[in-house]
Design a protein around this motif. Structure first.
Motif, PDB file in Angstrom:
ATOM      1  N   THR A 124       0.821  -1.208   0.000  1.00 33.74           N
ATOM      2  CA  THR A 124       0.000   0.000   0.000  1.00 33.74           C
ATOM      3  C   THR A 124       0.854   1.255   0.000  1.00 33.74           C
ATOM      4  OG1 THR A 124      -0.119  -0.234   2.397  1.00 33.74           O
ATOM      5  CG2 THR A 124      -1.958  -1.087   1.134  1.00 33.74           C
ATOM      6  N   GLY A 125       2.161   1.081   0.310  1.00 32.02           N
ATOM      7  CA  GLY A 125       3.087   2.219   0.376  1.00 32.02           C
ATOM      8  C   GLY A 125       3.128   3.104  -0.844  1.00 32.02           C
ATOM      9  N   PRO A 126       3.448   2.602  -1.990  1.00 26.48           N
ATOM     10  CA  PRO A 126       3.926   1.231  -2.222  1.00 26.48           C
ATOM     11  C   PRO A 126       5.439   1.160  -2.121  1.00 26.48           C
ATOM     12  CG  PRO A 126       3.543   2.290  -4.316  1.00 26.48           C
ATOM     13  CD  PRO A 126       3.229   3.321  -3.276  1.00 26.48           C
ATOM     14  N   THR A 127       5.959  -0.083  -2.149  1.00 32.67           N
ATOM     15  CA  THR A 127       7.395  -0.319  -2.151  1.00 32.67           C
ATOM     16  C   THR A 127       7.818  -0.715  -3.562  1.00 32.67           C
ATOM     17  OG1 THR A 127       7.249  -1.109   0.118  1.00 32.67           O
ATOM     18  CG2 THR A 127       9.247  -1.699  -1.116  1.00 32.67           C
ATOM     19  N   PHE A 160       8.998 -11.070  -0.429  1.00 31.65           N
ATOM     20  CA  PHE A 160       8.410 -12.400  -0.285  1.00 31.65           C
ATOM     21  C   PHE A 160       7.754 -12.564   1.085  1.00 31.65           C
ATOM     22  CE2 PHE A 160       8.614 -16.822   1.033  1.00 31.65           C
ATOM     23  CZ  PHE A 160       7.965 -17.446  -0.018  1.00 31.65           C
ATOM     24  N   ASP A 161       8.497 -12.157   2.120  1.00 35.31           N
ATOM     25  CA  ASP A 161       7.998 -12.368   3.483  1.00 35.31           C
ATOM     26  C   ASP A 161       6.749 -11.542   3.781  1.00 35.31           C
ATOM     27  OD1 ASP A 161       9.959 -14.172   4.078  1.00 35.31           O
ATOM     28  OD2 ASP A 161      11.322 -12.684   4.971  1.00 35.31           O
ATOM     29  N   ALA A 162       6.761 -10.309   3.328  1.00 39.73           N
ATOM     30  CA  ALA A 162       5.686  -9.387   3.730  1.00 39.73           C
ATOM     31  C   ALA A 162       4.504  -9.393   2.769  1.00 39.73           C
ATOM     32  CB  ALA A 162       6.245  -7.970   3.839  1.00 39.73           C
ATOM     33  N   TRP A 163       4.684  -9.914   1.595  1.00 40.71           N
ATOM     34  CA  TRP A 163       3.637  -9.737   0.584  1.00 40.71           C
ATOM     35  C   TRP A 163       3.425 -10.971  -0.295  1.00 40.71           C
ATOM     36  CZ3 TRP A 163       0.379  -5.769   0.652  1.00 40.71           C
ATOM     37  CH2 TRP A 163      -0.430  -5.553  -0.465  1.00 40.71           C
ATOM     38  N   GLY A 164       4.501 -11.360  -0.943  1.00 44.28           N
ATOM     39  CA  GLY A 164       4.368 -12.385  -1.990  1.00 44.28           C
ATOM     40  C   GLY A 164       3.852 -13.716  -1.496  1.00 44.28           C
TER      41      GLY A 164
END
Lengths: 131, 599
Positions: free
Chosen positions: A12-15, A75-79
């Motif tokens: 949502t940042g987005p990054t 990967f950890d936070a989103w994927g």
């Protein structure tokens, strides 16, 4: 500009993760019709199309430790939750394709040692669908 | 473009739209006509129409159940449920359709989707990130009290009283009518709501005994009807606000006529029950559906069903409407080899009809026992099928009705009859309980010692898996299965013609033909076919028939006939008509047997 150096935009940042080089391997999208099939006794084939499944396998090489770390965070936070992200094939272009990770795995490979760390390679399998 | 037409296509992309708690969910966006919020458009995962069945020996209505799944992506549906106070009991609407725009360019609008009968949620489960809903048809509205107005005696009634004093409120009673107290049926000509009195009472109506009645005895308002049983069914359902010509009883279930298959029921009445008359005294009915099952359906061998356009109707068991077109289930749609079984436990060789109800004695005047001696000799006397039929009365040709029903039941059940289970592709999903179908299979045993089965049977159970595209049917033999019907092929003189492919036949005769049929031209004077090739009927408007191709023979008014082409030239639909089989083998090209008519 078409430079074939991709970027991933997520959250949502987005990054944004911008790669340093073009992928080592990107065979483009593979489409598969997911169907329910039955064949009558006389041989009449009934096909009910559920959706079109689209996958894309991309291998990135010579990733710096910092870039590898960014991808790991992605990967950890989103994927790994199957969430959607934007994939820009050319990081300077506005056009993108929305994917999610098909295989929820992150397997970085050490390619070369460098400055107390390594240069990495990683392969992702992206997925999208047409309902 | 209609859903029925789309169903015939073997390659398709199906869609299911569910409206639950006022919100739409779907497998995908419909081509047009409805826009579903993006987050809800791709969440429906499956839909099963669970088996509904008709028990041949019992009349209880089976309630149709559906189950469907909605994926809880990102907990969207969980949050949605949290905003709804009512979980179970909420109404659900389900539509089935097709997405055709991507396949053949033309969109299939939401307005053409097929809506299943409305159901209510009975059960919700959450597992594997998916909500599983089980819903059931709303037959509740039929299962409520009706014709149940009653009060109690307010002062003892002797044998000669003509004014009855009630103790409770009588405002709901009609201004004049009938009452039932104990065994006595009385009529009254007026009432006084303030004084709670029925005036002008005539005692012992319809031969019932005149009795004394004590303080506190129950007084029921009686609605006495003499009518065709299908009319009674319609009026019972619709009266009390349902609208239309059948909304005539002072009470009723008040179901909207638009939810009832009125036309279909009228056709059923006119084709099968036209001359039948029932007499019923309606009072103290605690459950409208149970009453209809006991008093109308059992005696007429019909069951409540849902029509193909999702309306309440009656499934007629074990009767065939001569000449009616029936669906064909053949090996172009059958997926697996059908299973076939015979169960000795299904034998019924004694039917007991109790009929000609006497309101005065509370008993039936008539008890008729029908037996099949040959079946009893072979299988032993089995438990009798007992059919109480208050509506059938002697004075209204009841004996003939009882004989007819019993004969049909014994014909059907005196010997064990096979049951067939068959799974088809989705194109047969509109075939319904009670429908007659012709099954053509090379894998079902016949009485002729072959596996080449081609007979009319009846659907007694159906389930549908919309996602897998499969329908499963249980089919049973009827008392007329195997009976050959003889159809005479139409043949008409061309009275006038518009051009070489558009001809006019006699008034009313156009209805005897169908587009797609293959015809030839017959020279009346020469007594032979003309040299014209077989020609396909393109359209029929009234008595004007237009063919696909011009006839090469120059047409002349009243000198030619149109006749069926030869057996091996016509379409399957024409095969049921009589054909002259070719000499010398006297067998048709597809192996069908011929018949020899002797005198």
């Amino acid at each position: 500009m078409d430079n074939f150096i991709p970027k991933i935009v997520y959250g949502t940042g987005p990054t944004t993760i911008v790669f340093d080089y073009p992928p080592e391997r990107d065979n483009g999208e593979k489409k598969t019709g997911v169907k329910r099939e039955s064949i009558s006794v006389a041989g009449v084939r009934q096909i009910s199309l559920d959706r079109t499944e689209i996958t894309r396998e991309v291998t990135y090489s010579f990733l710096s430790p910092a870039l590898k770390s960014s991808l790991e965070t992605f990967f950890d936070a989103w994927g790994k939750y199957g969430k959607e992200f934007k994939y820009h094939q050319h990081n300077e272009n506005v056009s993108f394709v929305t994917y999610e990770l098909a295989d929820l795995v992150f397997t970085p490979k050490r390619q070369l040692p460098k400055a107390g760390d390594f240069i990495y390679g990683v392969t992702f399998k992206f997925r999208r669908y047409i309902p | 473009m209609s859903y029925a037409t789309e169903l015939l296509k073997k390659q398709f992309q199906g869609n299911i739209v569910v409206q639950i708690y006022g919100e739409y969910f779907a497998i995908r966006q419909p081509d047009s006509g409805l826009v579903i919020p993006a987050g809800q458009a791709n969440l429906v995962r499956s839909l099963r129409i669970n088996p509904t069945s008709a028990d041949l020996r019992r009349v209880n209505t089976t309630v149709g159940q559906y189950s469907f799944q909605i994926v809880d992506k990102d907990n969207t549906f969980t949050a949605f449920l949290a905003n709804n106070d009512t979980l179970t009991g909420a109404a659900v609407r389900i539509w089935i359709g097709r997405n055709t725009a991507a396949i053949d360019g033309a969109s299939f609008p939401f307005s053409q989707y097929f809506e299943l009968p409305q159901t209510i949620i009975k059960k919700i489960e959450h597992k594997d990130t998916t909500y599983v809903f089980t819903t059931a048809e709303q037959t509740d509205r039929m299962g409520r009290p009706v014709f149940n107005t009653q009060t109690t005696v307010g002062a003892a009634i002797d044998l000669i009283a003509t004014v009855f004093q009630a103790s409770g409120d009588i405002t709901k009673f009609r201004s004049s009518g009938y009452l039932k107290i104990g065994n006595e049926l009385v009529s009254y000509s007026s009432k006084d709501d303030t004084l709670k009195r029925f005036n002008g009472v005539i005692r012992g109506e319809d031969g019932t005994p005149v009795e004394e009645h004590k303080l506190g005895d129950a007084i029921f308002e009686v609605y006495k009807v003499t009518d065709n049983p299908i009319n009674i069914f319609l009026k019972f359902l619709i009266s009390n606000g349902g609208g239309g010509p059948y909304d005539v009883y002072p009470e009723g279930l008040g179901i909207s006529a638009s939810l009832i298959d009125v036309t279909g029921l009228e056709n059923l009445r006119d084709n099968i029950f036209l001359t039948d008359q029932f007499r019923l005294y309606m009072y103290g009915i605690a459950n409208g559906l149970t009453y209809l099952e006991n008093e109308i359906m059992f005696a007429n061998n019909v069951r409540v069903a849902i029509s193909s356009d999702s309306k309440i109707t009656l499934a007629l068991l074990d009767q065939s409407i001569f000449g009616a077109e029936i669906p064909i289930i053949d090996e172009s749609t059958i997926i697996d080899y059908p299973s076939w079984s015979v169960d000795d436990n299904t034998v019924i060789n004694q039917v007991i009809f109790e009929w000609d109800w006497n309101e005065g004695t509370g008993k039936y005047n008539e008890r008729s026992v029908f037996e099949d001696a040959a079946s009893i000799a072979t299988y032993g006397l089995r438990q009798a099928l007992k059919i109480p039929a208050k509506g059938i009365v002697a004075a209204l040709s009841g004996a003939a009705m009882v004989n007819d029903r019993s004969f049909r039941l014994l014909t059907r059940f005196a010997n064990p009859n096979p049951q067939i289970s068959v799974t088809t592709q989705i194109d047969k999903s509109l075939v319904n309980i009670g429908d007659k179908v012709r099954v053509e299979s090379s894998q079902i045993p016949t009485q002729f010692g072959s596996l080449e089965f081609n007979q009319e049977v009846e659907v007694v159970s159906r389930s549908i898996d919309e996602m897998e595209g499969k329908c499963t049917f249980q089919l049973v033999f009827t008392s007329y299965s195997g009976i050959r019907s003889c159809y005479i092929a139409p043949s008409d003189v061309i009275l006038t013609f518009v051009d070489q492919k558009t001809v006019n036949v006699a008034s009313g005769r156009g209805a005897q033909y169908k587009p797609g049929w293959i015809m030839k031209l017959w020279d009346i004077d020469a007594g032979t076919h003309t040299a014209d090739a077989p020609n396909v009927i393109d359209t029929i408007v009234g008595d004007q028939i237009t063919f696909v191709s011009n006839f090469t023979t120059t047409l002349v008014d009243a000198e030619f006939r149109i006749v069926f082409a030869d057996y091996d030239e016509v379409v399957e639909d024409q095969h049921r008509y009589g054909f002259v089989s070719p000499a010398p083998s006297h067998e048709f090209p597809d192996g069908s047997a011929s018949y020899l008519i002797t005198f």
